[in-house]
Design an enzyme around this catalytic site. Structure first.
Site, PDB file in Angstrom:
ATOM      1  N   HIS A  18      31.934  39.672  35.626  1.00 35.70           N
ATOM      2  CA  HIS A  18      32.320  40.323  36.713  1.00 35.70           C
ATOM      3  C   HIS A  18      31.073  41.321  36.925  1.00 35.70           C
ATOM      4  CE1 HIS A  18      34.261  42.890  38.847  1.00 35.70           C
ATOM      5  NE2 HIS A  18      35.816  42.272  39.218  1.00 35.70           N
ATOM      6  N   PHE A  19      29.555  41.348  37.409  1.00 38.49           N
ATOM      7  CA  PHE A  19      29.761  39.502  38.148  1.00 38.49           C
ATOM      8  C   PHE A  19      28.133  39.433  37.456  1.00 38.49           C
ATOM      9  CE2 PHE A  19      32.277  41.715  41.349  1.00 38.49           C
ATOM     10  CZ  PHE A  19      32.836  40.317  41.341  1.00 38.49           C
TER      11      PHE A  19
END
Length: 100
Positions: A18-19
């Site tokens: 994420h991410f």
């Protein structure tokens, strides 16, 4: 008003996906941490029963120093603000009920 400081661990497992390339702490992790810290703010006869609302204003990166602010709770709700420096990154409220 109660204030509690927390630094987002750079190795927090939520950053793994994420991410990639630009890690951002998921909102659910912010709410979970707000809930965990709120337990120390509540009177013993009150417990968190749910999330009233939550708003997210700015992303939170690994290593960010956060300040969780809790104004005095009412019988049915506890508000929270999460700040990074002077910037509010998230806010919301928990619904409260009797601790059983």
């Amino acid at each position: 008003m109660t204030e509690i400081r927390w630094t987002v661990p750079a190795a927090h497992p939520a950053f793994a996906g994420h991410f990639p390339g630009r890690p951002i702490l998921p909102g659910v992790v912010l709410v979970d941490q707000a809930m965990r810290l709120a337990a120390s703010v509540l009177k013993p006869d009150l417990a968190i029963r749910g999330l009233g609302n939550a708003k997210f204003f700015h992303p939170v990166a690994p290593g960010t120093h956060l300040l969780f602010r809790y104004p005095p709770a009412t019988a049915s709700a506890l508000r929270f603000d999460i700040l990074a420096g002077e910037r509010i990154v998230a806010s919301g409220s928990f619904t409260l009920g009797a601790n059983s």
